[in-house]
Design an enzyme around this catalytic site. Structure first.
Site, PDB file in Angstrom:
ATOM      1  N   HIS A 184     -15.480 -33.326 -24.460  1.00 38.57           N
ATOM      2  CA  HIS A 184     -14.074 -33.380 -24.875  1.00 38.57           C
ATOM      3  C   HIS A 184     -13.242 -32.355 -24.133  1.00 38.57           C
ATOM      4  O   HIS A 184     -13.762 -31.334 -23.689  1.00 38.57           O
ATOM      5  CB  HIS A 184     -13.963 -33.132 -26.384  1.00 38.57           C
ATOM      6  CG  HIS A 184     -14.402 -31.749 -26.759  1.00 38.57           C
ATOM      7  ND1 HIS A 184     -15.710 -31.446 -27.065  1.00 38.57           N
ATOM      8  CD2 HIS A 184     -13.723 -30.586 -26.819  1.00 38.57           C
ATOM      9  CE1 HIS A 184     -15.808 -30.155 -27.302  1.00 38.57           C
ATOM     10  NE2 HIS A 184     -14.614 -29.602 -27.163  1.00 38.57           N
ATOM     11  N   HIS A 241      -9.521 -28.234 -19.176  1.00 37.87           N
ATOM     12  CA  HIS A 241     -10.887 -28.173 -18.654  1.00 37.87           C
ATOM     13  C   HIS A 241     -11.837 -28.922 -19.583  1.00 37.87           C
ATOM     14  O   HIS A 241     -11.553 -29.090 -20.774  1.00 37.87           O
ATOM     15  CB  HIS A 241     -11.338 -26.711 -18.541  1.00 37.87           C
ATOM     16  CG  HIS A 241     -11.517 -26.067 -19.871  1.00 37.87           C
ATOM     17  ND1 HIS A 241     -10.461 -25.530 -20.605  1.00 37.87           N
ATOM     18  CD2 HIS A 241     -12.612 -25.913 -20.651  1.00 37.87           C
ATOM     19  CE1 HIS A 241     -10.922 -25.079 -21.748  1.00 37.87           C
ATOM     20  NE2 HIS A 241     -12.218 -25.287 -21.808  1.00 37.87           N
TER      21      HIS A 241
HETATM   22  P1  2AM Z   1     -13.882 -25.309 -24.838  1.00 34.65           P
HETATM   23  O1  2AM Z   1     -12.733 -26.248 -25.030  1.00 34.65           O
HETATM   24  O2  2AM Z   1     -13.632 -24.339 -23.765  1.00 34.65           O
HETATM   25  O3  2AM Z   1     -15.152 -26.025 -24.652  1.00 34.65           O
HETATM   26  C1  2AM Z   1     -14.582 -26.712 -30.331  1.00 34.65           C
HETATM   27  O4  2AM Z   1     -15.159 -25.506 -30.693  1.00 34.65           O
HETATM   28  C2  2AM Z   1     -13.864 -26.580 -29.030  1.00 34.65           C
HETATM   29  O5  2AM Z   1     -12.749 -25.699 -29.137  1.00 34.65           O
HETATM   30  C3  2AM Z   1     -14.756 -26.051 -27.932  1.00 34.65           C
HETATM   31  O6  2AM Z   1     -14.865 -27.031 -26.937  1.00 34.65           O
HETATM   32  C4  2AM Z   1     -14.114 -24.778 -27.461  1.00 34.65           C
HETATM   33  O7  2AM Z   1     -14.067 -24.429 -26.141  1.00 34.65           O
HETATM   34  C5  2AM Z   1     -12.717 -24.827 -28.015  1.00 34.65           C
HETATM   35  N1  2AM Z   1     -12.314 -23.467 -28.398  1.00 34.65           N
HETATM   36  C6  2AM Z   1     -11.190 -22.829 -27.964  1.00 34.65           C
HETATM   37  N2  2AM Z   1     -11.095 -21.628 -28.511  1.00 34.65           N
HETATM   38  C7  2AM Z   1     -12.176 -21.467 -29.297  1.00 34.65           C
HETATM   39  C8  2AM Z   1     -12.654 -20.387 -30.123  1.00 34.65           C
HETATM   40  N3  2AM Z   1     -11.981 -19.246 -30.257  1.00 34.65           N
HETATM   41  N4  2AM Z   1     -13.818 -20.568 -30.762  1.00 34.65           N
HETATM   42  C9  2AM Z   1     -14.508 -21.717 -30.627  1.00 34.65           C
HETATM   43  N5  2AM Z   1     -14.111 -22.754 -29.886  1.00 34.65           N
HETATM   44  C10 2AM Z   1     -12.966 -22.643 -29.221  1.00 34.65           C
END
Ligand code: 2AM
Length: 169
Positions: free
Chosen positions: A35, A114
């Protein structure tokens, strides 16, 4: 409930190959979990309010291309390996719209388009894999919807449950 808003993307052959090749380095993202995050909401209590507030988004469909790789916080000392998404403007506009409708939850970092494919515990030098894939096109996709997800963290990896999917016009 721990929640986030994202565009779900399909795992095609080339993405699966990239995930499989880099798997030994850390925790790879499962194909079904791929995703592009529009906004991480974190722990929320009023899920119903958030679910409703995203209902009015009338953004148009758009096409994206996933090309090349990058790493957070940087290529030499990376914790997260990702595939880059272009063009930024329709993704940013949709992310901004999601953000403005969920204003009570602050953004934890600025939006950056990304697709995460791998997370590592200790920082790693991803320069080689990034340079090898500089011109690799991983996916071309029309974005027709986005989804509000619940994320359940398990020792075996996260489980993402769809709360609601919103169609773009
Ligand atoms: P990502 O998008 O870089 O992969 C669900 O946890 C999604 O939210 C993940 O894909 C994650 O990173 C994004 N995300 C963004 N900030 C986050 C945070 N502080 N903690 C966990 N997940 C976060």
């Amino acid at each position: 409930m721990r929640c986030f808003v994202a565009i779900s993307l399909p795992a095609n052959e080339i993405l699966v190959k990239a995930i499989t090749e880099n798997k030994p380095m850390g925790r790879s993202v499962e194909g079904k979990n791929l995703h592009l995050t529009l906004k991480f909401l974190g722990e929320i209590h009023s899920v119903e309010k958030i679910r409703k507030s995203l209902e009015g988004i009338g953004s148009k469909r758009f096409s994206i291309i996933l090309k090349g790789m990058g790493a957070f916080p940087n290529a030499q000392h990376g914790r997260v390996l990702f595939v880059k998404a272009y063009p930024e403007s329709p993704l940013k506009e949709l992310a901004d719209e999601v953000d403005s409708r969920t204003r009570e939850i602050p953004l934890d970092h600025p939006f950056s388009p990304h697709l995460t494919i791998l997370r590592v515990k200790d920082k790693r030098d991803f320069s080689e894999v990034i340079s090898k894939n500089e011109n690799t096109v991983f996916l071309e996709q029309e974005v027709t919807s986005f989804t509000l997800y619940e994320s359940v963290l398990k020792p075996t990896g996260p489980i993402y449950n769809e709360i609601q999917t919103y169609q773009l016009m």
